[in-house]
Scaffold this motif. Structure first.
Motif: not given
Length: 348
Positions: A147-162
């Motif tokens: 979604p446009p904001r929130g924990g799910a977006l943060t987690n997904a972005r972090s997973m892709i980056q790591i």
């Protein structure tokens, strides 16, 4: 540890059902139907009433940020939550910024866990027609990551980056849309790949697979076991997730293929559970949790994902930086049923 004496625990539960709390009236709040964080309190509501322990008025579709504050303030008896919320409350940050650190810590200190649950498992997946080669083939792609904001977006972005070393907006085009649009967005074929928290099998994965065969990719073993991901997976509200590829394939059916370098599928999950106020009566808590644990098979049978959401793993996500501990009476109920809870997970 799985229970060794479930039959005995069930018998004890049934004998206790005629106890002093047959007339207890409780309130509970949770998210919208369809996920494990809803099914868990819905099941408790059913079995508590059936066994004469309590009448629970369950309000679903609630904002869990508010629900746990209601429990902490004594306005609601039970709430489902991801554990990231009590962590943020404890620090007085994010959605609890208006509370401040002191008040937030005071309220978070009123919360006690009674049961665990997995809210979703983050992993990479795509339609086979997209020709995606896996984690090393995401550069320059359009990825739906929440979604446009929130924990799910943060987690997904972090997973892709790591895992892939890629940043949203720089190395790939991140695509965001509200949860209600998720299935239609994926089925439209607009994103090349998807990283979201899902259930095995959840309704969204079943729906989108009807539009074409899909493949899901495990985290590479070296990344999963590496320092960065290991540190990330033990942050409050997260936990490591593994499942045999054969079991996952059998669960998801012929529309899905899962790729791993060995026989294990690796990911991380968002975890939480049901919480109550620390002042809830010990015997009431014990009776509620004993009945819940004693009907674990019935709970798991109520949804296709029942065996993959850690309903019976009370140590999931506990200790460390997670400020929430089990209510002592809840811990006693789990232990009496044959489960292991470390002392760090139990309030004194």
């Amino acid at each position: 540890m799985k229970p060794m004496k479930m039959i005995a625990a069930s018998a004890v539960t049934m004998m206790m059902s005629a106890g002093a709390f047959a007339q207890a009236n409780l309130t509970a709040e949770t998210a919208s139907p369809g996920g494990a964080v809803h099914l868990s309190p819905a099941h408790l509501t059913e079995v508590a009433g059936t066994n004469g322990i309590a009448n629970i008025q369950l309000a679903d579709g609630q904002t869990l940020t508010n629900s746990i504050q209601n429990v902490a303030e004594g306005k609601t008896d039970i709430a489902g939550t991801p554990y990231i919320l009590p962590f943020l409350m404890n620090r007085g940050v994010g959605p609890y910024g208006s509370l401040g650190a002191e008040k937030g810590a005071e309220l978070a200190g009123n919360l006690r866990a009674i049961t665990p649950v997995t809210l979703g498992v983050f992993f990479l997946f795509a339609y086979d027609a997209k020709g995606i080669g896996g984690w090393d083939d995401l550069k320059g792609r359009k990825i739906y990551n929440g979604p446009p904001r929130g924990g799910a977006l943060t987690n997904a972005r972090s997973m892709i980056q790591i895992v892939a070393g890629l940043k949203d907006g720089e190395d790939y085009e991140g695509m965001q849309a509200n949860w209600g649009q998720a299935s239609s967005i994926i089925a439209s074929g607009e994103p090349d790949a998807v990283v979201l928290p899902e259930l095995f099998p959840g309704s969204r994965l079943t729906t989108v697979a009807a539009a074409g065969k899909m493949t899901g990719w495990s985290m590479p073993k070296d990344i999963y076991e590496g320092e960065a991901m290991q540190k990330y997976m033990v942050a409050p509200g997260s936990a490591p997730f593994t499942i045999p590829v054969a079991d996952l394939s059998a669960t998801m059916g012929e529309d899905w293929t899962f790729v791993s370098e060995d026989d294990t599928f690796r990911a991380f999950s968002t975890v939480g559970g049901m919480v109550v106020n620390k002042n809830m009566d010990d015997q009431l808590v014990y009776d509620l949790v004993s009945t819940y644990v004693g009907t674990m098979d019935e709970l798991k049978a109520k949804a296709p994902f029942g065996n993959t959401v850690a309903f019976d793993e009370p140590m999931q996500g506990m200790c460390g930086a997670n400020p929430v501990q089990y209510h002592p009476a809840a811990a006693r109920a789990w232990r009496d049923a044959g489960y292991t809870l470390d002392d760090c997970a139990v309030a004194q």
